[in-house]
Design a protein around this motif. Structure first.
Motif, mmCIF file in Angstrom:
data_model
loop_
_atom_site.group_PDB
_atom_site.id
_atom_site.type_symbol
_atom_site.label_atom_id
_atom_site.label_comp_id
_atom_site.label_asym_id
_atom_site.label_seq_id
_atom_site.Cartn_x
_atom_site.Cartn_y
_atom_site.Cartn_z
ATOM 1 N N SER A 1 0.804 -0.991 -0.039
ATOM 2 C CA SER A 1 -0.159 0.115 0.042
ATOM 3 C C SER A 1 0.827 1.227 0.018
ATOM 4 N N PHE A 2 0.307 2.370 -0.229
ATOM 5 C CA PHE A 2 1.158 3.615 -0.205
ATOM 6 C C PHE A 2 0.174 4.690 -0.448
ATOM 7 N N ARG A 3 0.809 5.887 -0.111
ATOM 8 C CA ARG A 3 0.189 7.232 -0.218
ATOM 9 C C ARG A 3 1.358 8.200 -0.737
ATOM 10 N N THR A 4 0.973 8.822 -1.779
ATOM 11 C CA THR A 4 1.743 10.042 -2.510
ATOM 12 C C THR A 4 1.122 11.223 -2.697
ATOM 13 N N ASP A 5 2.053 12.349 -2.204
ATOM 14 C CA ASP A 5 1.579 13.650 -2.115
ATOM 15 C C ASP A 5 2.419 14.190 -3.428
ATOM 16 N N LEU A 6 2.086 15.067 -4.185
ATOM 17 C CA LEU A 6 2.582 15.313 -5.575
ATOM 18 C C LEU A 6 2.344 17.082 -5.703
ATOM 19 N N GLN B 1 2.744 3.140 5.421
ATOM 20 C CA GLN B 1 2.518 3.093 6.820
ATOM 21 C C GLN B 1 3.002 1.898 7.408
ATOM 22 N N LEU B 2 4.141 2.282 8.667
ATOM 23 C CA LEU B 2 4.544 1.241 9.304
ATOM 24 C C LEU B 2 4.523 1.390 10.777
ATOM 25 N N ASN B 3 3.876 0.778 11.578
ATOM 26 C CA ASN B 3 3.905 0.942 12.968
ATOM 27 C C ASN B 3 3.069 2.212 13.167
ATOM 28 N N ASP B 4 2.044 2.422 12.647
ATOM 29 C CA ASP B 4 1.277 3.771 12.467
ATOM 30 C C ASP B 4 1.880 4.955 12.335
ATOM 31 N N ARG B 5 2.911 4.858 11.675
ATOM 32 C CA ARG B 5 3.688 6.166 11.175
ATOM 33 C C ARG B 5 3.855 5.835 9.723
ATOM 34 N N TRP B 6 3.813 7.247 9.037
ATOM 35 C CA TRP B 6 3.986 7.300 7.345
ATOM 36 C C TRP B 6 5.613 7.488 7.226
ATOM 37 N N ARG B 7 6.313 6.780 6.462
ATOM 38 C CA ARG B 7 7.689 6.609 6.275
ATOM 39 C C ARG B 7 7.718 6.825 4.778
ATOM 40 N N SER B 8 8.622 7.688 4.555
ATOM 41 C CA SER B 8 9.047 8.157 3.281
ATOM 42 C C SER B 8 9.803 6.831 2.617
ATOM 43 N N LEU B 9 9.183 6.504 1.233
ATOM 44 C CA LEU B 9 9.760 5.160 0.679
ATOM 45 C C LEU B 9 11.095 5.582 -0.312
ATOM 46 N N ARG B 10 11.136 6.529 -0.875
ATOM 47 C CA ARG B 10 12.433 6.801 -1.632
ATOM 48 C C ARG B 10 13.571 6.562 -0.966
ATOM 49 N N TYR C 1 7.294 4.965 -10.635
ATOM 50 C CA TYR C 1 7.708 4.747 -8.992
ATOM 51 C C TYR C 1 6.663 5.714 -8.322
ATOM 52 N N LEU C 2 5.325 6.328 -8.827
ATOM 53 C CA LEU C 2 4.499 7.100 -7.854
ATOM 54 C C LEU C 2 3.991 6.324 -6.698
ATOM 55 N N ASP C 3 4.170 5.037 -6.854
ATOM 56 C CA ASP C 3 3.583 4.021 -5.797
ATOM 57 C C ASP C 3 4.626 3.180 -5.359
ATOM 58 N N ASP C 4 6.111 3.617 -5.642
ATOM 59 C CA ASP C 4 7.274 2.994 -5.209
ATOM 60 C C ASP C 4 7.509 1.332 -5.520
ATOM 61 N N ILE C 5 6.653 1.003 -6.580
ATOM 62 C CA ILE C 5 6.875 -0.149 -7.168
ATOM 63 C C ILE C 5 6.896 -0.344 -8.576
ATOM 64 N N SER C 6 8.153 -1.306 -9.089
ATOM 65 C CA SER C 6 8.150 -1.286 -10.325
ATOM 66 C C SER C 6 8.718 -2.609 -11.017
ATOM 67 N N THR C 7 9.769 -3.097 -10.239
ATOM 68 C CA THR C 7 10.766 -4.306 -10.813
ATOM 69 C C THR C 7 10.186 -5.549 -10.028
ATOM 70 N N PRO D 1 18.985 -1.444 2.382
ATOM 71 C CA PRO D 1 19.836 -0.534 3.313
ATOM 72 C C PRO D 1 19.674 -0.550 4.770
ATOM 73 N N PHE D 2 18.258 -0.518 4.982
ATOM 74 C CA PHE D 2 17.733 -0.344 6.287
ATOM 75 C C PHE D 2 16.828 -1.435 6.716
ATOM 76 N N ALA D 3 16.697 -1.546 8.060
ATOM 77 C CA ALA D 3 15.465 -2.632 8.441
ATOM 78 C C ALA D 3 14.143 -2.078 7.862
ATOM 79 N N GLU D 4 13.996 -0.931 7.958
ATOM 80 C CA GLU D 4 12.633 -0.337 7.571
ATOM 81 C C GLU D 4 12.445 -0.502 6.010
ATOM 82 N N SER D 5 13.600 -0.733 5.198
ATOM 83 C CA SER D 5 13.629 -1.119 3.843
ATOM 84 C C SER D 5 12.909 -2.547 3.889
#
Length: 287
Positions: A92-97, A140-149, A196-202, A211-215
């Motif tokens: 799932s995702f949310r994107t502001d443009l 959203q992860l653990n009730d927080r919105w995390r930047s995906l890029r 990548y508007l939804d952070d999904i492509s490949t 690179p990170f545990a959140e990744s």
């Protein structure tokens, strides 16, 4: 009969409306893969909102150009799909443009003074243009919105930029009241040059590519879907590293429905000067 005097040279106004996106998240309808076919499939529950402003200049009775600035929110969730492969993927995702654009308008239907009591005019147009948008996908992860890029959820080799060209194309209509106030609606599809508007492509990345545990937590969320006990989901190996996460052969897009309210500034241009005049309104002639 004179052209409507409401067609002044310039107007400025505000946009407010709903927005939705077309990409890897959503329901592809008749197909069971990770690509939304064209024409696009829209899920009303995923619709969000947009707002902005614009400035329009009328060159002639039928031709105008407008500069536009919009803030747009789009969103999507595999949980809203009816397709087992997407439900199991569970992304799932949310994107502001933030977008800017210049669009040309051609009014293919103009009706002036359709109501003489209120000096009401009608105009329908097609519009197309070019612009640029900056986009900020989050999940959203653990009730927080995390930047995906910055999390590089498809691996560091698949990191993407912060913006893209856009090509808006659509139709609209409006009514002009008392030669000053215009109220209308636009339906506009935005073609983009990013997937990548939804952070999904490949593909799904392996743990050593993230690179990170959140990744790792946000790259593959299929385990949460299987924990719900849905027996219709595909084999869990469908979401192993290297398997298809999205479809890089098609770019994402978004669709906007906007209510537009604008106010005319009575300025003179070639259109005004060349407009036929009422033969009784000048030169002191009387009825």
């Amino acid at each position: 009969m004179a052209f409507a005097q409401s067609q002044y040279s310039t107007d400025f106004g505000l946009n407010l409306g709903a927005s939705t996106y077309i990409g890897e998240i959503g329901d592809p309808g008749e197909t069971d893969n990770l690509e939304n076919p064209f024409p696009f499939y829209i899920i009303p529950q995923a619709a969000r909102f947009n707002l902005g402003g614009f400035y329009r200049y009328n060159f002639t009775r039928n031709i105008a150009a407008r500069a536009e600035l919009n803030w747009v929110r789009i969103a999507g969730a595999d949980s809203l799909s009816n397709t087992p492969s997407r439900i199991g993927r569970n992304l799932s995702f949310r994107t502001d443009l933030l977008e800017i654009s210049i669009q040309g308008e051609y009014a293919f239907l103009v009706r002036n003074n359709i109501s003489r009591q209120t000096k009401l005019d009608f105009r329908a147009d097609v519009h197309v243009g070019i612009g640029y948008m900056w986009y900020y996908p989050k999940a959203q992860l653990n009730d927080r919105w995390r930047s995906l890029r910055p999390l590089a959820t498809e691996g560091l080799e698949n990191q993407y930029g912060t913006g893209s060209l856009i090509v808006p194309f659509g139709v609209g209509y409006n009514f002009t009241f008392n030669r000053q106030l215009r109220l209308g609606m636009d339906f506009t599809y935005r073609f983009t040059f990013t997937d990548y508007l939804d952070d999904i492509s490949t593909d799904f990345a392996s743990a050593d590519e993230l690179p990170f545990a959140e990744s790792f937590a946000l790259a593959n969320r299929s385990a949460q879907a299987y924990a719900r006990g849905d027996t219709d989901l595909p084999d869990p190996g469908t979401y192993n590293p290297g398997r298809k996460r999205g479809n890089p052969e098609t770019n994402d897009a978004y669709f906007m429905l906007q209510i537009k309210v604008s106010y005319f500034i009575p300025m003179s241009n070639n259109f005004d000067r060349n407009r036929p005049r009422n033969r009784y309104s000048k030169r002191g002639l009387k009825r």
